[in-house]
Motif scaffolding. Structure first.
Motif, mmCIF file in Angstrom:
data_model
loop_
_atom_site.group_PDB
_atom_site.id
_atom_site.type_symbol
_atom_site.label_atom_id
_atom_site.label_comp_id
_atom_site.label_asym_id
_atom_site.label_seq_id
_atom_site.Cartn_x
_atom_site.Cartn_y
_atom_site.Cartn_z
ATOM 1 N N THR A 164 0.822 -1.210 0.000
ATOM 2 C CA THR A 164 0.000 0.000 0.000
ATOM 3 C C THR A 164 0.854 1.257 0.000
ATOM 4 N N ALA A 165 1.905 1.269 0.819
ATOM 5 C CA ALA A 165 2.786 2.436 0.884
ATOM 6 C C ALA A 165 3.503 2.661 -0.445
ATOM 7 N N ALA A 166 3.944 1.586 -1.072
ATOM 8 C CA ALA A 166 4.650 1.711 -2.346
ATOM 9 C C ALA A 166 3.743 2.284 -3.429
ATOM 10 N N MET A 167 2.508 1.807 -3.500
ATOM 11 C CA MET A 167 1.586 2.288 -4.523
ATOM 12 C C MET A 167 1.199 3.749 -4.283
ATOM 13 N N ALA A 168 0.997 4.116 -3.025
ATOM 14 C CA ALA A 168 0.679 5.513 -2.719
ATOM 15 C C ALA A 168 1.860 6.426 -3.060
ATOM 16 N N ALA A 169 3.077 5.949 -2.804
ATOM 17 C CA ALA A 169 4.257 6.761 -3.090
ATOM 18 C C ALA A 169 4.433 7.008 -4.588
ATOM 19 N N THR A 170 4.087 6.020 -5.417
ATOM 20 C CA THR A 170 4.231 6.207 -6.864
ATOM 21 C C THR A 170 3.290 7.295 -7.393
ATOM 22 N N GLY A 218 -5.744 -0.269 1.442
ATOM 23 C CA GLY A 218 -5.782 -0.769 2.811
ATOM 24 C C GLY A 218 -7.111 -1.443 3.120
ATOM 25 N N SER A 219 -8.206 -0.835 2.665
ATOM 26 C CA SER A 219 -9.527 -1.428 2.890
ATOM 27 C C SER A 219 -9.685 -2.725 2.114
ATOM 28 N N ALA A 220 -9.185 -2.743 0.862
ATOM 29 C CA ALA A 220 -9.309 -3.948 0.033
ATOM 30 C C ALA A 220 -8.513 -5.106 0.619
ATOM 31 N N PHE A 221 -7.323 -4.807 1.144
ATOM 32 C CA PHE A 221 -6.540 -5.866 1.795
ATOM 33 C C PHE A 221 -7.283 -6.415 3.014
ATOM 34 N N ALA A 222 -7.792 -5.511 3.852
ATOM 35 C CA ALA A 222 -8.451 -5.948 5.086
ATOM 36 C C ALA A 222 -9.693 -6.781 4.789
ATOM 37 N N VAL A 223 -10.561 -6.254 3.942
ATOM 38 C CA VAL A 223 -11.797 -6.961 3.627
ATOM 39 C C VAL A 223 -11.499 -8.207 2.791
ATOM 40 N N GLY A 224 -10.530 -8.090 1.865
ATOM 41 C CA GLY A 224 -10.200 -9.225 1.012
ATOM 42 C C GLY A 224 -9.718 -10.426 1.789
ATOM 43 N N HIS A 225 -8.829 -10.207 2.769
ATOM 44 C CA HIS A 225 -8.331 -11.323 3.581
ATOM 45 C C HIS A 225 -9.445 -11.946 4.428
ATOM 46 N N MET A 226 -10.327 -11.098 4.929
ATOM 47 C CA MET A 226 -11.390 -11.618 5.795
ATOM 48 C C MET A 226 -12.478 -12.345 5.007
ATOM 49 N N ALA A 227 -12.832 -11.811 3.845
ATOM 50 C CA ALA A 227 -13.983 -12.347 3.108
ATOM 51 C C ALA A 227 -13.611 -13.364 2.047
ATOM 52 N N PHE A 228 -12.397 -13.233 1.452
ATOM 53 C CA PHE A 228 -12.070 -14.075 0.291
ATOM 54 C C PHE A 228 -10.830 -14.936 0.495
ATOM 55 N N HIS A 229 -10.149 -14.785 1.619
ATOM 56 C CA HIS A 229 -9.021 -15.650 1.976
ATOM 57 C C HIS A 229 -7.965 -15.667 0.864
#
Length: 487
Positions: free
Chosen positions: A80-86, A189-200
């Motif tokens: 996430t930090a790398a993509m925001a920095a670009t 950040g939201s996609a990572f959080a929800v993605g890990h919880m909902a889609f493993h």
């Protein structure tokens, strides 16, 4: 596609010789495909810098990929930090923007290769990723430089953008690059959080879609328009490709043939609409996962849910986190196009080089304005609200008269020719351009005054056409129709 196939062959040879995994081959194809667009028309020096940046980025992306497997929380944060920095570094100019775009390439490839059973990590994996990035850059350079030498016009560098109009009020605002970087960070950040919880294990679908929706956004309206198109295209592509992939057993080479055929068609259709590109690329991913044995119909619903969720998160972040309003973007880009038009009308007569340069700046400014036209035209079609879309249409009608005037201005000998009969008309049109620029900036001054003239020459005809377009633009003064209002 010639570069893609060459990189594919080279990566397959390296993978066999070094006993690596197929993710190296996938990375080579993905990097070459994306780099082919990023490096198009690049100067030799910029191409070398881009290659060095790509190699370093590929090694870094490999480290982040390893983190995603071993320490998911830290890997998510690093990505996430790398993509925001670009995105944030765009504030430092065109070269920084280009470098940021190149850095993104291996990280997007990282998401593509995160499917179950696709990735593997050896001790020297960073070096192999860097080598594959170098191979991709080599083949892209070979075919693009060769195409340029053969006279393909699309390989030529684009004209530089006209200088931005920075006012004291705009200088105090948070830069657009900073806003977009924050939006990207929140969306990912939201996609990572929800993605890990909902889609493993299938979280990359949500993250990749959130990234695609937020990247390249030019205002809230543009995000909503592209987000809907990308989600629709990706959903259709997933359904079709999952059905096709089910017809082939895992590891079938015909799946690879279909993947390259779809990529070739996608690169062509992208120029027509991004919805085709989104659908085609998602179809390729579905075929790829089918190749690795993940073509079960039960995954279709999971993929669709992840895509829709990622699109929703991307749209929400762009709308509510330091939003870039469509009206503000329209106002700024219209002002820049008018500034370029004003500079063109004051071009020194007979100076071919300077006249063509100023014409190119105006054309580039109109092209930048056209980039935000689709959502505004869609809004006009759905609601009948025509003012903003008509602004872009009016600027677009100035292109042909400017082309005519460029030829006329260049044919005049400033030292020997007397002042042409249409010179007072040119001064009047230039004054009207200045009046509309002042109106956009809410500055005092003489208002626009329509010119009543009978065209008697090609130059006066072109100038009259310009003034007719300016008459349309004069309707959109901030007091009458606030161009800086919310999207």
């Amino acid at each position: 596609m010639a570069a893609v196939l060459s990189a594919f062959g080279s990566a397959v040879w390296i993978e066999h010789r070094a006993h690596l995994h197929l993710d190296i081959v996938i990375a080579a194809v993905a990097m070459t495909m994306i780099l082919g667009r990023v490096q198009r028309g690049a100067h030799p020096g910029d191409r070398l810098i881009g290659t060095a940046v790509l190699v370093a980025s590929a090694a870094s992306a490999s480290e982040v990929s390893s983190l995603l497997h071993r320490f998911p929380l830290f890997g998510d944060a690093a990505f996430t930090a790398a993509m925001a920095a670009t995105i944030w570094i765009r504030r430092f100019g065109p070269r920084a923007t280009k470098a940021g775009t190149v850095v993104v390439v291996p990280f997007i490839t990282l998401l593509v290769t995160q499917g179950q059973g696709v990735t593997s990590h050896a001790a020297s994996y960073d070096l192999w990723c860097a080598l594959i990035a170098l191979v991709a850059a080599f083949w892209v350079a070979v075919y693009q430089v060769g195409a340029a030498a053969m006279g393909f016009h699309e390989q030529r560098p684009r004209p530089p953008a006209p200088p931005s109009l920075i006012t004291p009020s705009s200088a105090k605002r948070v830069p657009a690059s900073t806003r977009m970087a924050c939006q990207m960070a929140v969306a990912l950040g939201s996609a990572f959080a929800v993605g890990h919880m909902a889609f493993h294990d299938h979280w990359p679908w949500a993250v990749l879609t959130a990234f695609i929706v937020c990247s390249g956004a030019r205002g809230r309206g543009d995000v909503l328009h592209k987000g809907v198109l990308r989600a629709a295209g990706a959903s259709v592509g997933t359904v079709v490709a999952t059905t096709i992939a089910g017809a082939f057993p895992p590891g079938d080479r015909w799946s690879v043939v279909i993947i390259f055929a779809v990529l070739g068609v996608a690169s062509w259709l992208r120029e027509i609409s991004y919805v085709y590109w989104a659908g085609s690329v998602t179809a390729v991913l579905s075929l790829l996962y089918g190749y690795f044995g993940q073509n079960a119909p039960s995954l279709l619903e999971t993929r669709l849910e992840a895509i829709l969720l990622g699109a929703a998160l991307g749209i929400a972040a762009s709308w509510y986190v330091l939003p870039v309003r469509t009206g503000d973007v329209l106002k700024r880009r219209t002002a820049e196009a008018l500034a370029a038009l004003s500079a063109f009308l004051s071009s020194p007569r007979g100076d071919h080089t300077e006249i063509r340069r100023r014409q190119a700046h105006f054309q580039h400014a109109v092209t930048q304005l056209e980039q935000i036209a689709k959502p505004l035209r869609a809004h006009r079609m759905l609601t009948g609200a025509a003012l903003r879309a008509d602004t872009i249409d009016a600027m677009h009608t100035c292109v042909e008269p400017v082309r005519t005037l460029a030829s006329i201005f260049a044919s005049i000998d400033a030292e020997t020719d007397t002042e042409p009969a249409w010179e007072p008309l040119r001064r009047a049109v230039a004054a009207n351009v200045g009046a509309i620029r002042r109106a956009l900036g809410s500055k005092p001054g003489a208002p626009y005054r329509r010119i009543e003239a009978q065209p008697s020459s090609p130059a006066s005809l072109a100038l009259t056409a310009l003034d007719a377009a300016l008459a349309e633009l004069s309707r959109f003064e901030p007091r009458a129709a606030p161009l800086s209002s919310r999207a």
